[in-house]
Scaffold this motif. Structure first.
Motif, PDB file in Angstrom:
ATOM      1  N   VAL A 135       0.850  -1.194   0.000  1.00 49.19           N
ATOM      2  CA  VAL A 135       0.000   0.000   0.000  1.00 49.19           C
ATOM      3  C   VAL A 135       0.884   1.242   0.000  1.00 49.19           C
ATOM      4  O   VAL A 135       1.762   1.373   0.864  1.00 49.19           O
ATOM      5  CB  VAL A 135      -0.921   0.044   1.248  1.00 49.19           C
ATOM      6  N   TYR A 136       0.661   2.104  -0.963  1.00 48.59           N
ATOM      7  CA  TYR A 136       1.374   3.380  -0.961  1.00 48.59           C
ATOM      8  C   TYR A 136       0.418   4.421  -0.405  1.00 48.59           C
ATOM      9  O   TYR A 136      -0.653   4.637  -0.968  1.00 48.59           O
ATOM     10  CB  TYR A 136       1.813   3.766  -2.382  1.00 48.59           C
ATOM     11  N   ASP A 137       0.771   5.030   0.699  1.00 45.44           N
ATOM     12  CA  ASP A 137      -0.157   5.960   1.350  1.00 45.44           C
ATOM     13  C   ASP A 137       0.578   7.206   1.836  1.00 45.44           C
ATOM     14  O   ASP A 137       1.335   7.152   2.795  1.00 45.44           O
ATOM     15  CB  ASP A 137      -0.853   5.268   2.531  1.00 45.44           C
ATOM     16  N   ARG A 138       0.315   8.301   1.146  1.00 45.05           N
ATOM     17  CA  ARG A 138       0.986   9.542   1.521  1.00 45.05           C
ATOM     18  C   ARG A 138       0.233  10.332   2.595  1.00 45.05           C
ATOM     19  O   ARG A 138       0.660  11.391   3.004  1.00 45.05           O
ATOM     20  CB  ARG A 138       1.179  10.422   0.287  1.00 45.05           C
ATOM     21  N   ASN A 139      -0.917   9.812   3.017  1.00 42.38           N
ATOM     22  CA  ASN A 139      -1.704  10.509   4.041  1.00 42.38           C
ATOM     23  C   ASN A 139      -1.080  10.274   5.414  1.00 42.38           C
ATOM     24  O   ASN A 139      -1.407   9.318   6.112  1.00 42.38           O
ATOM     25  CB  ASN A 139      -3.148  10.002   4.040  1.00 42.38           C
ATOM     26  N   LEU A 166      -3.757   7.987  -6.566  1.00 42.15           N
ATOM     27  CA  LEU A 166      -2.788   8.688  -5.714  1.00 42.15           C
ATOM     28  C   LEU A 166      -3.092  10.190  -5.704  1.00 42.15           C
ATOM     29  O   LEU A 166      -3.077  10.827  -4.653  1.00 42.15           O
ATOM     30  CB  LEU A 166      -1.362   8.441  -6.223  1.00 42.15           C
ATOM     31  N   ARG A 226      -3.496   7.635  -2.082  1.00 42.11           N
ATOM     32  CA  ARG A 226      -3.233   6.252  -1.698  1.00 42.11           C
ATOM     33  C   ARG A 226      -3.541   5.313  -2.851  1.00 42.11           C
ATOM     34  O   ARG A 226      -4.434   5.570  -3.643  1.00 42.11           O
ATOM     35  CB  ARG A 226      -4.179   5.945  -0.534  1.00 42.11           C
ATOM     36  N   GLU A 256      -3.177   0.718  -3.800  1.00 41.87           N
ATOM     37  CA  GLU A 256      -2.687  -0.583  -3.359  1.00 41.87           C
ATOM     38  C   GLU A 256      -2.404  -1.422  -4.595  1.00 41.87           C
ATOM     39  O   GLU A 256      -3.216  -1.480  -5.507  1.00 41.87           O
ATOM     40  CB  GLU A 256      -3.750  -1.258  -2.479  1.00 41.87           C
TER      41      GLU A 256
END
Ligand SMILES: *Cc1c(COP(=O)(O)O)cnc(C)c1O
Length: 520
Positions: A329-333, A374, A379, A381
């Motif tokens: 999971v890429y999550d910039r939050n 994104l 975000r 996945e």
């Protein structure tokens, strides 16, 4: 891919021999639209694709050389071997001219990239160029690649380089493009997000074609602002009418990435030459990572055929990449941390898109969907299938305390002084080594000179340095590390400030127009 004849070579050959000079020409494609295909030189000229995607080669070329030969090659020769395989629409003369002009006395050592063995690992010192950070490796050649590309493509507009910087790219790009005819360069940096030396290096930049502006925001704000300007069709049109076109010196430009592959190939050759490796044996690579450009170059070196084992991606407290490798999971939050390794204070790692595109089976549509997620939710996945293709990578991170501890420990143990970014990588490798007991040697990308981050480095070594003023600290660092103060630092000691503008993020487009003297 298409096969073409190399026109330059044809003239002196008999017609029968011409068949044998067929060379491969790679095309580049946007990661968001498969129909957007351009040559290498066009990709370099444009920087970012107009659809918002990044250009990638349709195939990674093989380094069809015997590995043992690498041990005999100097930096220029390795650079030619790599660049000629990627940038296939440049002629041999053009590439050799670019390489010669870039990797010259601007570097303080003939080796260009020396390797220092300390505590069992190999520190690949990428900071011997004009601005003492690894960005010089690519940004000393990019202006030559770009102006050559402009000539080849009959681009008669003036090229405006727009750059967002977390501190090092800005100065390296300014140094590369200052007073280069046919170009202007505008750099945006986070006003409170860079080191004292980094800021002084930028705001003292000379050259009538240069512009440096602080923004009230962080690096991600600056980078997103630049991307928005690239995507602003009305502005692009307005510029074109005034005789300008935009390009980028950020690692979203493939012309930044390809020259970064060179030093991983070179490092392998040096380890062979030193007898630290036998041809074919693997080396692991550890990279302090921000925008994912440097480590992606190491991945491309592996794809070319260099025996790279693990690619270890080291993050600071902004560990969005570490979490991505752990979970898919890429999550910039999340909270953004200002750290002592500011060039890695990034939550949107632009170049990860090139890897995601690959993991998605080079499916531009699938990639574009993830990037859209994104942009709108911060975000995305990836699927389990995509995660299975991430085996080459490992992730780790170092907290601020761990980074400082690594600098102190290495200094006390070996006398070698690491900068804060390299220390993040060094710490992450130390942890990884304890868990994995590798037999392969590790090459640690050393991305900056400790002089660039003297305050953080010296405070890590001893608390007693806390009260000292910036340049006194630099002199003290020189004394304890037994390394002369680099020219890049001496130059700014008494240099006058030439750029003092600070703006809000929303004012970026207007600042660009003001510098270019374009009025609505
Ligand atoms: C830019 C930079 C990094 C991060 O490199 P990426 O290619 O953005 O991942 C690390 N260390 C230093 C000193 C840098 O200047």
């Amino acid at each position: 891919m298409r096969v073409v004849y190399s026109r330059e070579d044809e003239s002196h050959l008999k017609s029968k021999e011409k068949e044998w000079v067929a060379i491969m020409e790679w095309m580049y494609r946007s990661t968001r639209n498969a129909a957007n295909r351009v040559t290498a030189s066009q990709a370099i000229l444009q920087g970012l694709a107009e659809d918002g995607g990044l250009y990638v080669p349709e195939q990674i070329p093989a380094l069809d050389l015997p590995l043992a030969a690498l041990g005999e090659m100097n930096y220029h020769e390795v650079a030619y071997a790599v660049l000629s395989r990627f940038l296939t629409d440049y002629t041999e003369d053009e590439l050799k001219y670019c390489i010669r002009s870039a990797y010259d006395q601007k570097f303080d050592t003939e080796e260009i990239v020396p390797i220092r063995k300390a505590d069992g690992s190999f520190y690949l010192e990428l900071f011997h160029g004009a601005t003492i950070a690894f960005k010089d490796m690519a940004l000393s050649i990019l202006p030559y690649l770009m102006t050559t590309a402009a000539k080849k493509n009959h681009e008669d507009k003036e090229i405006v380089i727009l750059t967002a910087t977390s501190g090092d790219t800005g100065k390296a790009a300014l140094a590369g493009f200052a007073d280069v005819p046919g170009t202007r360069i505008i750099v945006f940096y986070p006003k409170d997000g860079v080191s004292a030396v980094q800021e002084k290096q930028m705001v003292t930049q000379k050259g009538a074609n240069t512009c440096v502006i602080g923004i009230r925001g962080n690096f991600d704000d600056a980078q997103s602002g630049v991307k928005r300007i690239f995507g602003d069709e009305a502005l692009r049109k307005e510029l074109a009418e005034a005789g300008f076109c935009f390009s980028s010196a950020n690692s979203i430009n493939i012309g930044r990435l390809v020259p970064q592959i060179v030093y991983y190939v070179y490092a392998y050759g040096r380890l062979l030459a030193k007898g630290e490796l036998q041809a074919g044996e693997a080396m692991n690579v550890v990279v302090p990572t921000g925008n994912f450009g440097n480590i992606l170059a190491a991945f491309y070196a592996k794809q070319m055929g260099i025996p790279v084992g693990k690619l270890i991606c080291a993050s600071n407290e902004n560990k969005v990449l570490y979490d991505f490798f752990q979970t898919g999971v890429y999550d910039r939050n999340r909270a953004f941390h200002l750290t002592t390794s500011p060039s890695m204070d990034i939550l949107i790692s632009s170049n990860l898109e090139r890897l995601i595109y690959r993991l998605a089976g080079e499916d531009a549509k699938k990639n574009a969907e993830l990037m859209q997620q994104l942009a709108s939710t911060g975000r995305y996945e990836i699927t389990d299938e995509m995660r299975d293709n991430l085996q080459d990578f490992a992730g780790g991170y170092a907290t601020e305390e761990e980074t400082a501890e690594e600098i102190r420990t290495m200094y006390e143990k070996t006398g070698y002084v690491l900068d804060t970014h390299t220390a993040v990588a060094s710490y992450v490798y130390r942890q990884w080594k304890e868990q994995n007991h590798p037999t392969a040697p590790a090459v640690i990308a050393s991305t900056a000179s400790p002089f660039k981050f003297a305050r953080s480095v010296m405070s890590a070594i001893d608390a007693k340095y806390a009260g000292m003023e910036d340049f006194a600290l630099i002199d003290e660092l020189s004394r304890i590390a037994h390394v002369p103060v680099p020219k890049a630092v001496e130059e700014i000691r008494n240099a006058p400030v030439l750029h003092d503008k600070v703006i809000e993020i929303g004012e970026m487009p207007d600042a660009v127009k003001a510098f270019l003297k374009i009025n609505r």
